[in-house]
Scaffold this active site. Sequence first.
Site, PDB file in Angstrom:
ATOM      1  N   ARG A   1       5.047 -13.318   9.332  1.00 24.80           N
ATOM      2  CA  ARG A   1       5.723 -12.068   9.031  1.00 24.80           C
ATOM      3  C   ARG A   1       7.076 -12.025   9.744  1.00 24.80           C
ATOM      4  NH1 ARG A   1       2.082  -8.383   9.246  1.00 24.80           N
ATOM      5  NH2 ARG A   1       3.408  -6.586   9.395  1.00 24.80           N
TER       6      ARG A   1
ATOM      7  N   GLU B   1       0.879  -1.159   0.000  1.00 22.42           N
ATOM      8  CA  GLU B   1       0.000   0.000   0.000  1.00 22.42           C
ATOM      9  C   GLU B   1       0.925   1.220   0.000  1.00 22.42           C
ATOM     10  OE1 GLU B   1      -2.749  -0.005   3.274  1.00 22.42           O
ATOM     11  OE2 GLU B   1      -3.606   1.911   2.660  1.00 22.42           O
TER      12      GLU B   1
ATOM     13  N   LYS C   1       4.317   0.507  10.455  1.00 19.65           N
ATOM     14  CA  LYS C   1       4.345   1.757   9.696  1.00 19.65           C
ATOM     15  C   LYS C   1       4.023   2.934  10.595  1.00 19.65           C
ATOM     16  CE  LYS C   1       3.093   0.323   5.075  1.00 19.65           C
ATOM     17  NZ  LYS C   1       1.946   0.055   4.220  1.00 19.65           N
TER      18      LYS C   1
END
Length: 599
Positions: free
Chosen positions: A289, A58, A299
Amino acid sequence: MAEAEKTTPSNFIRNIVEADLANGKYAARTWSGRPGPAAQQKVGAGDTAKLRTRFPPEPNGYLHFGHAKSICLNFGLARDYDGACHLRFDDTNPEKEEQEYVDAIVDAVHWLGFEWHDNRYFASDYFQWMYDFAEKLVEAGHAYVDSQSADEMRANRGTLTEPGKNSPFRDRTPAENLALFRSMRDGEFADGAHVLRAKIDMASGNVNLRDPAIYRIRHATHHATGDAWCIYPMYTFAHPIEDALENITHSICTLEFADQRPFYDWLLAHLAELGCINTPVPQQIEFARLNLTYVVLSKRKLIQLVEEKHVAGWDDPRLPTLVGARRRGYTPEGFRRFAEMIGVAKSDSLIDMSVLEGCMRDHLGETAPRRVAVLDPLKLVIDNYPAGQEEQCEAPNHPQKPEWGKRAMPFSGELWIEREDFMETPPKGYFRLSPPGVTPTGDPRPGSSVRLRYGYVIKCIGCDKDEAGNVVAVHCEYMPDSKSGTPGADNYKVKGNIHWVSARHAHAAEVRLYDRLFAVPAPGAGPDSTGDFLADINPNSIAVITAQLEPTLRDAAAEDRFQFERHGYFVADRSDSKAGAPVFNRTVTLKDSWTAKKD
Ligand code: ATP
Ligand code: MG
């Protein structure tokens, strides 16, 4: 396949891919000339890839070390199985995305060594398809417009242990729903007035199947589509469609999406049934992850570190962003080795930062030429070296690679050495420079002898001090027949071997000694943390010094990497270096001082 790739260790995702390729699961799917959405025809037209993965960031932040794992996995599969990996910007959210991030992502993936060829896409290019597919679902009775308030919807959603309740709007007819959905699209309602929901099962044990929202009203300007839309698809609706339109075969994502997989499958099965997309449809596969000690990979926290100026910017060499890593001197190959070493698994784990640093150290050890730099300079005067004389010494560019040759290092009667290579009163076992003195038991102790690496053997005869008692210069005598590489060199046996640069020839330069940004393994969490990740910032994560470098380093170009002997790996900063005036960043020390500290 190239030699290195054949050794890629297997893992559960590779096993799935290999089985699917062996069974020809996706072989029957043709890649061009099919009826169906134009987007789907375009993708892969004329190419024979039987495996298609994608990396779908994104564009709302800079890529970090966790993304590197995903990039290496997805692009690595495409590379190893003659497939294609798409770079897809998942820009369905209108508010947070910016071109700056798109550009940075392109650079970072290229920098890591991967190529998407023509396969670069934006999810926002598919908005019309998504909308059309949503209409098809409405017409088929698989979706409805819900007009409950957000609070009502939340209340009726149920809990993990209790089923949800049907919305009073659930039984609207397809015709009513279609009219309402079109009015939503046409901007007739305010944000939040209605949502389009998939009609699945409010009593499902998986709350993600309790009629999830698929479209919401957002009167917002989108970075690519501007004001063309005032309704936007939810991520969970958009993502499977993006995968299907691009003919993705294996849609690899992180574990938190496992609960969404049933909806992914539900949606694609219904769209295939309605003739919207090709079959076989893509399959979602989840992997763990990357979690790393001593960094934050969220983020939100990275943005906070940048915005509150705890670091100098997105490319601060201490940040775990890929632009930061690049500036720090980490290598793409180091990241690829790291990704292979840690592999992919189905359960979460925490990788120690020293593993990543070790990969960088190993790769730099093989590839970085050796140079000499004195980081904490102290003057050394060779009293018996003829005044005004100078000569050349030869130093190998890499000890294990004689084919890299040698370079000349000027030598003269005044040198810079490391301050820590001299001690007036040496403790036992100190084999570097110390002047004549007396031992603790009162016996005379001679001045010590060391070899000046690639140069002469010297013997310490004394030192000068300033009024405050600080040592300002060390005095020595050299043995003229002891020069390295000459027959006389073997006549001297000394335990110490120190580096130096000629004071007259040295190049003074700014060097930044970077260390880990956080002082504890789990910033903001864990027993050794204060609970606030900002409070766990390492106060010593940067020191800026003026070092004395061997003259050849003056010509280093931005991003040239070196081992500074006895210190570590350094890179010429890509932003602040100028021709003839490089600034160096410490990438990593030669040895890991953190693992030892922890024990
Ligand atoms: P957010 O969800 O806050 O937007 P994100 O880190 O998931 O953050 P994306 O841009 O959605 O950001 O991530 C792109 C891809 O990178 C996704 O496929 C995601 O699964 C993967 N990814 C993100 N973080 C990690 C990580 N720590 N380890 C491995 N893969 C990751
Ligand atoms: Mg995400």
